[in-house]
Design an enzyme around this catalytic site. Structure first.
Site, PDB file in Angstrom:
ATOM      1  N   HIS A  65       0.767  -1.103   0.298  1.00 28.24           N
ATOM      2  CA  HIS A  65       0.144   0.107   0.202  1.00 28.24           C
ATOM      3  C   HIS A  65       0.684   0.755   0.081  1.00 28.24           C
ATOM      4  O   HIS A  65      -0.261   2.408  -0.264  1.00 28.24           O
ATOM      5  CB  HIS A  65      -0.991   0.271   1.138  1.00 28.24           C
ATOM      6  CG  HIS A  65      -2.086  -0.467   1.613  1.00 28.24           C
ATOM      7  ND1 HIS A  65      -3.679  -0.492   0.743  1.00 28.24           N
ATOM      8  CD2 HIS A  65      -2.265  -2.350   1.436  1.00 28.24           C
ATOM      9  CE1 HIS A  65      -4.102  -1.361   0.634  1.00 28.24           C
ATOM     10  NE2 HIS A  65      -3.240  -2.252   1.186  1.00 28.24           N
ATOM     11  N   ASP A  66       2.144   0.954   0.188  1.00 24.44           N
ATOM     12  CA  ASP A  66       2.944   2.396  -0.026  1.00 24.44           C
ATOM     13  C   ASP A  66       2.488   3.315   1.202  1.00 24.44           C
ATOM     14  O   ASP A  66       3.108   4.913   1.134  1.00 24.44           O
ATOM     15  CB  ASP A  66       2.801   2.918  -1.093  1.00 24.44           C
ATOM     16  CG  ASP A  66       3.785   4.436  -1.484  1.00 24.44           C
ATOM     17  OD1 ASP A  66       4.898   3.990  -1.065  1.00 24.44           O
ATOM     18  OD2 ASP A  66       4.104   5.174  -2.505  1.00 24.44           O
ATOM     19  N   VAL A  69       6.559   0.451   5.359  1.00 28.66           N
ATOM     20  CA  VAL A  69       7.772   0.117   4.914  1.00 28.66           C
ATOM     21  C   VAL A  69       8.228  -0.561   5.539  1.00 28.66           C
ATOM     22  O   VAL A  69       8.571  -0.684   6.672  1.00 28.66           O
ATOM     23  CB  VAL A  69       8.874   1.262   4.901  1.00 28.66           C
ATOM     24  CG1 VAL A  69      10.329   0.564   4.110  1.00 28.66           C
ATOM     25  CG2 VAL A  69       8.361   2.719   4.561  1.00 28.66           C
ATOM     26  N   PRO A  97      -1.532  -8.762  -5.956  1.00 31.40           N
ATOM     27  CA  PRO A  97      -1.982  -9.828  -5.691  1.00 31.40           C
ATOM     28  C   PRO A  97      -3.238 -10.602  -5.248  1.00 31.40           C
ATOM     29  O   PRO A  97      -3.344 -10.361  -3.796  1.00 31.40           O
ATOM     30  CB  PRO A  97      -0.564 -10.266  -6.060  1.00 31.40           C
ATOM     31  CG  PRO A  97       0.084  -9.186  -5.814  1.00 31.40           C
ATOM     32  CD  PRO A  97      -0.698  -8.136  -5.047  1.00 31.40           C
ATOM     33  N   HIS A 127       4.524 -15.582   3.097  1.00 25.53           N
ATOM     34  CA  HIS A 127       3.233 -16.348   3.777  1.00 25.53           C
ATOM     35  C   HIS A 127       4.380 -17.320   4.554  1.00 25.53           C
ATOM     36  O   HIS A 127       2.936 -18.091   4.883  1.00 25.53           O
ATOM     37  CB  HIS A 127       2.458 -17.342   2.569  1.00 25.53           C
ATOM     38  CG  HIS A 127       1.884 -15.703   1.794  1.00 25.53           C
ATOM     39  ND1 HIS A 127       1.336 -16.212   0.166  1.00 25.53           N
ATOM     40  CD2 HIS A 127       1.566 -14.882   1.955  1.00 25.53           C
ATOM     41  CE1 HIS A 127       0.434 -15.496   0.352  1.00 25.53           C
ATOM     42  NE2 HIS A 127       0.498 -14.346   0.775  1.00 25.53           N
ATOM     43  N   THR A 128       5.491 -17.098   4.812  1.00 27.62           N
ATOM     44  CA  THR A 128       5.674 -18.149   5.891  1.00 27.62           C
ATOM     45  C   THR A 128       5.001 -17.531   7.376  1.00 27.62           C
ATOM     46  O   THR A 128       5.176 -18.310   8.441  1.00 27.62           O
ATOM     47  CB  THR A 128       7.767 -18.338   6.524  1.00 27.62           C
ATOM     48  OG1 THR A 128       7.783 -18.785   6.881  1.00 27.62           O
ATOM     49  CG2 THR A 128       7.832 -17.040   6.456  1.00 27.62           C
ATOM     50  N   ASP A 180       1.176 -21.360   6.552  1.00 28.49           N
ATOM     51  CA  ASP A 180       2.259 -22.007   6.900  1.00 28.49           C
ATOM     52  C   ASP A 180       1.924 -23.192   8.516  1.00 28.49           C
ATOM     53  O   ASP A 180       3.217 -22.565   9.327  1.00 28.49           O
ATOM     54  CB  ASP A 180       3.853 -21.281   7.072  1.00 28.49           C
ATOM     55  CG  ASP A 180       4.802 -22.138   7.652  1.00 28.49           C
ATOM     56  OD1 ASP A 180       4.714 -23.406   6.965  1.00 28.49           O
ATOM     57  OD2 ASP A 180       6.234 -21.813   7.367  1.00 28.49           O
ATOM     58  N   ASP A 188      10.668 -19.247   8.602  1.00 28.81           N
ATOM     59  CA  ASP A 188      11.395 -19.710   7.902  1.00 28.81           C
ATOM     60  C   ASP A 188      11.386 -20.021   6.573  1.00 28.81           C
ATOM     61  O   ASP A 188      10.444 -19.739   6.195  1.00 28.81           O
ATOM     62  CB  ASP A 188      11.210 -21.126   8.819  1.00 28.81           C
ATOM     63  CG  ASP A 188      10.023 -21.309   8.555  1.00 28.81           C
ATOM     64  OD1 ASP A 188       9.223 -21.184   8.418  1.00 28.81           O
ATOM     65  OD2 ASP A 188       9.691 -22.975   9.830  1.00 28.81           O
TER      66      ASP A 188
END
Ligand SMILES: *[C@@H]1O[C@H](CO)[C@@H](O)[C@H](O)[C@H]1NC(C)=O
Ligand SMILES: *[C@@H]1O[C@H](CO)[C@@H](O)[C@H](O)[C@H]1NC(C)=O
Ligand SMILES: *[C@@H]1O[C@H](CO)[C@@H](O)[C@H](O)[C@H]1NC(C)=O
Ligand SMILES: *[C@@H]1O[C@H](CO)[C@@H](O)[C@H](O)[C@H]1NC(C)=O
Length: 262
Positions: A65-66, A69, A97, A127-128, A180, A188
């Site tokens: 979303h800028d 950070v 996405p 997505h870990t 995960d 990880d």
């Protein structure tokens, strides 16, 4: 000083009251106007992330979303970003996405932001950590092609398990599932191991094993060291952090990160 963020996030919005000195994004942008700025933010994040690990995933996602950070494993965060003059939820969503994206859509979306297939694989590694609502992937369990079917790319044992214990119907939009499982709080490589076992939750994750280029990146990451993964992740995060950044006199400095100044 180079800012090294350890699994923390720099919330640039709180720096909004500071006047930028130059027009570029750089390390320690606020060195003169507020020398402690980056430390203040880092301390805040370090203090709060351990109490709310899911916040790390949410903030990591916010990078798209800028507005924030983020620091992951370890990477440098150049500062000096300004905020956009438009705050449009549908436009923001259109740029993120979707979990249902297929490979070609992901490739195009990333390419449009100057990011390549390696960035796609490496950044998906986020997505870990984190969790998802069933609604982001339950079509894979119940109605993948619109005929009441299951996504054959998803490991059937895992699908059965998810249907029995987690997402009990197509319309479940409240149950939360770990992305995960087993190491949801640990940054990880097990996300990539799950990809190779055909056990990722999202279609957009499963898509990464559908082309030889991306699958090769995955099979190279899995037996590698965490140090290597973190280094790769840092490179792609820095690259993403420079996408569409406003500096100098473009945009504005918001008083409240989430809304355009009135
Ligand atoms: C938000 O963006 C969408 C897509 O670009 C556009 O259709 C819509 O009109 C915008 N809404 C506002 C309030 O600007
Ligand atoms: C990928 O998804 C897009 C958007 O839904 C669709 O237009 C396209 O046909 C799909 N590509 C493939 C190869 O399935
Ligand atoms: C499955 O998808 C098809 C096509 O989108 C739709 O017509 C049908 O109602 C869906 N089934 C369920 C149970 O929602
Ligand atoms: C979840 O589903 C229920 C029932 O279908 C609906 O009333 C509700 O608005 C949905 N919530 C969200 C966040 O989509």
């Amino acid at each position: 000083m180079t800012v090294l963020v350890h699994f923390g996030i720099i919330f640039v919005g709180v720096l909004g009251l500071l006047q930028p000195a130059t027009a570029d994004l750089k390390l320690n942008f606020y060195a003169k106007s507020c020398p402690k700025a980056e430390k203040i933010v880092l301390d805040y994040v370090s203090k709060h992330i351990p109490n709310a690990p899911s916040l790390a995933a949410a903030l990591l996602r916010m990078n798209f979303h800028d507005c924030f950070v983020s620091g992951g494993p370890f990477w440098r965060v150049p500062t000096g970003r300004r905020d956009g003059l438009i705050s449009n939820a549908s436009e923001a969503l259109a740029n993120i996405p979707a979990p249902t994206s297929n490979f070609s859509t992901l490739q195009t979306d990333f390419a449009n932001k100057g990011l390549d297939l390696k960035d796609l694989v490496v950044l998906s590694g986020a997505h870990t950590i984190g969790v998802s609502h069933c609604s982001s992937f339950s079509n894979r369990l119940y109605n993948f092609t619109g005929v009441g079917d299951q996504d054959r790319a998803l490991d059937s044992e895992y699908a059965t398990n998810l249907k029995a214990r987690k997402c009990k119907s197509l319309s479940d939009n409240t149950t939360i599932v770990e992305m995960d499982p087993g190491s949801v709080r640990t940054f990880d490589l097990s996300y990539y191991t799950l990809l190779l076992k055909r056990r990722p939750l999202f279609q957009s994750d499963a898509a990464l094993t559908t082309t030889s280029t991306t699958k090769t990146y995955i099979t190279q990451l899995v037996p590698g060291t965490l140090k290597n993964f973190y280094a790769e992740f840092a490179i792609s995060m820095e690259k993403m952090g420079r996408v569409g950044v406003k500096t100098g006199s473009s945009g504005e400095i918001r008083k409240h990160c989430a809304v355009v100044n009135s």
